[in-house]
Design a protein around this motif. Structure first.
Motif, PDB file in Angstrom:
ATOM      1  N   ALA A  30       0.837  -1.199   0.000  1.00  0.00           N
ATOM      2  CA  ALA A  30       0.000   0.000   0.000  1.00  0.00           C
ATOM      3  C   ALA A  30       0.874   1.252   0.000  1.00  0.00           C
ATOM      4  CB  ALA A  30      -0.924   0.001   1.217  1.00  0.00           C
ATOM      5  N   GLY A  31       0.510   2.215  -0.836  1.00  0.00           N
ATOM      6  CA  GLY A  31       1.235   3.467  -0.899  1.00  0.00           C
ATOM      7  C   GLY A  31       2.407   3.452  -1.866  1.00  0.00           C
ATOM      8  N   GLN A  32       2.703   2.321  -2.471  1.00  0.00           N
ATOM      9  CA  GLN A  32       3.803   2.225  -3.420  1.00  0.00           C
ATOM     10  C   GLN A  32       3.342   2.673  -4.809  1.00  0.00           C
ATOM     11  OE1 GLN A  32       6.918   1.267  -2.401  1.00  0.00           O
ATOM     12  NE2 GLN A  32       6.004   1.259  -0.361  1.00  0.00           N
ATOM     13  N   ASP A  33       4.281   3.148  -5.609  1.00  0.00           N
ATOM     14  CA  ASP A  33       3.958   3.588  -6.966  1.00  0.00           C
ATOM     15  C   ASP A  33       3.690   2.415  -7.905  1.00  0.00           C
ATOM     16  OD1 ASP A  33       4.187   6.256  -6.294  1.00  0.00           O
ATOM     17  OD2 ASP A  33       6.313   6.340  -6.833  1.00  0.00           O
ATOM     18  N   LEU A  34       4.207   1.250  -7.606  1.00  0.00           N
ATOM     19  CA  LEU A  34       4.036   0.075  -8.456  1.00  0.00           C
ATOM     20  C   LEU A  34       2.973  -0.833  -7.863  1.00  0.00           C
ATOM     21  CD1 LEU A  34       5.056  -1.681 -10.842  1.00  0.00           C
ATOM     22  CD2 LEU A  34       6.695  -2.676  -9.235  1.00  0.00           C
ATOM     23  N   ARG A  35       2.006  -1.220  -8.699  1.00  0.00           N
ATOM     24  CA  ARG A  35       0.954  -2.129  -8.265  1.00  0.00           C
ATOM     25  C   ARG A  35       0.925  -3.326  -9.199  1.00  0.00           C
ATOM     26  NH1 ARG A  35      -4.031   1.972  -7.611  1.00  0.00           N
ATOM     27  NH2 ARG A  35      -3.756   1.996  -9.836  1.00  0.00           N
ATOM     28  N   PHE A  36       0.440  -4.442  -8.696  1.00  0.00           N
ATOM     29  CA  PHE A  36       0.310  -5.654  -9.486  1.00  0.00           C
ATOM     30  C   PHE A  36      -1.136  -6.110  -9.478  1.00  0.00           C
ATOM     31  CE2 PHE A  36       4.589  -5.794  -7.701  1.00  0.00           C
ATOM     32  CZ  PHE A  36       5.352  -6.000  -8.838  1.00  0.00           C
ATOM     33  N   ASP A  37      -1.671  -6.443 -10.650  1.00  0.00           N
ATOM     34  CA  ASP A  37      -2.962  -7.115 -10.710  1.00  0.00           C
ATOM     35  C   ASP A  37      -2.744  -8.546 -10.254  1.00  0.00           C
ATOM     36  OD1 ASP A  37      -4.437  -4.996 -11.747  1.00  0.00           O
ATOM     37  OD2 ASP A  37      -3.960  -5.537 -13.813  1.00  0.00           O
ATOM     38  N   VAL A  38      -3.617  -9.049  -9.415  1.00  0.00           N
ATOM     39  CA  VAL A  38      -3.548 -10.449  -9.022  1.00  0.00           C
ATOM     40  C   VAL A  38      -4.431 -11.211  -9.993  1.00  0.00           C
ATOM     41  CG1 VAL A  38      -3.961 -12.132  -7.202  1.00  0.00           C
ATOM     42  CG2 VAL A  38      -3.170  -9.837  -6.613  1.00  0.00           C
ATOM     43  N   GLY A  39      -3.810 -11.998 -10.845  1.00  0.00           N
ATOM     44  CA  GLY A  39      -4.543 -12.801 -11.824  1.00  0.00           C
ATOM     45  C   GLY A  39      -4.916 -14.148 -11.240  1.00  0.00           C
ATOM     46  N   GLU A  40      -5.160 -15.077 -12.122  1.00  0.00           N
ATOM     47  CA  GLU A  40      -5.538 -16.413 -11.688  1.00  0.00           C
ATOM     48  C   GLU A  40      -4.392 -17.059 -10.918  1.00  0.00           C
ATOM     49  OE1 GLU A  40      -6.781 -18.570 -15.127  1.00  0.00           O
ATOM     50  OE2 GLU A  40      -8.696 -17.527 -15.206  1.00  0.00           O
ATOM     51  N   ILE A  41      -4.741 -17.774  -9.880  1.00  0.00           N
ATOM     52  CA  ILE A  41      -3.771 -18.485  -9.054  1.00  0.00           C
ATOM     53  C   ILE A  41      -4.027 -19.966  -9.257  1.00  0.00           C
ATOM     54  CG2 ILE A  41      -2.979 -18.924  -6.708  1.00  0.00           C
ATOM     55  CD1 ILE A  41      -4.179 -16.128  -6.016  1.00  0.00           C
TER      56      ILE A  41
END
Length: 112
Positions: A30-41
């Motif tokens: 949280a609060g970071q400039d880089l985010r990741f979509d969580v896809g299928e696991i």
């Protein structure tokens, strides 16, 4: 028969650990400039089915490690594979790790 030296982990616990660690990753990001979509696991486990009178239905799936699987023989273990797609419980939308927007609250994701 010698007692099993490893603690038993049932399939429910294994999936819960993955969910909890994804939630921890989201809060750490949280609060970071880089985010990741969580896809299928995609998850795959070797399980041993055992009769358990304490469980409704009487059968429980225990996750076994590959080395234990080899020692017991393939006849006693089964492969279980499934795919999970995380969703925000509140909005129904996809989930992001590092999301610090209004949907960043992880409190709605499957309480223990």
């Amino acid at each position: 028969m010698t007692p099993d030296p490893l603690p038993r982990i049932d399939l429910t616990q294994a999936v819960r650990v993955v969910r909890d660690q994804l939630m921890a990753a989201a809060s750490h990001g949280a609060g970071q400039d880089l985010r990741f979509d969580v896809g299928e696991i995609q998850m795959e486990f070797a399980v041993e089915l055992r009769h358990d009178t304490r469980v409704k239905g009487g059968v429980r799936a225990w996750v076994v490690s590959a080395d234990v699987d080899a020692g017991r023989g393939a006849a006693h273990t089964h492969k279980v594979a499934f795919t999970l797609k995380p969703k925000n419980a509140r909005t129904g939308g996809d989930w992001e790790i590092g999301n610090d927007g209004p949907d960043a609250d992880t409190s709605a994701f499957g309480g223990s």
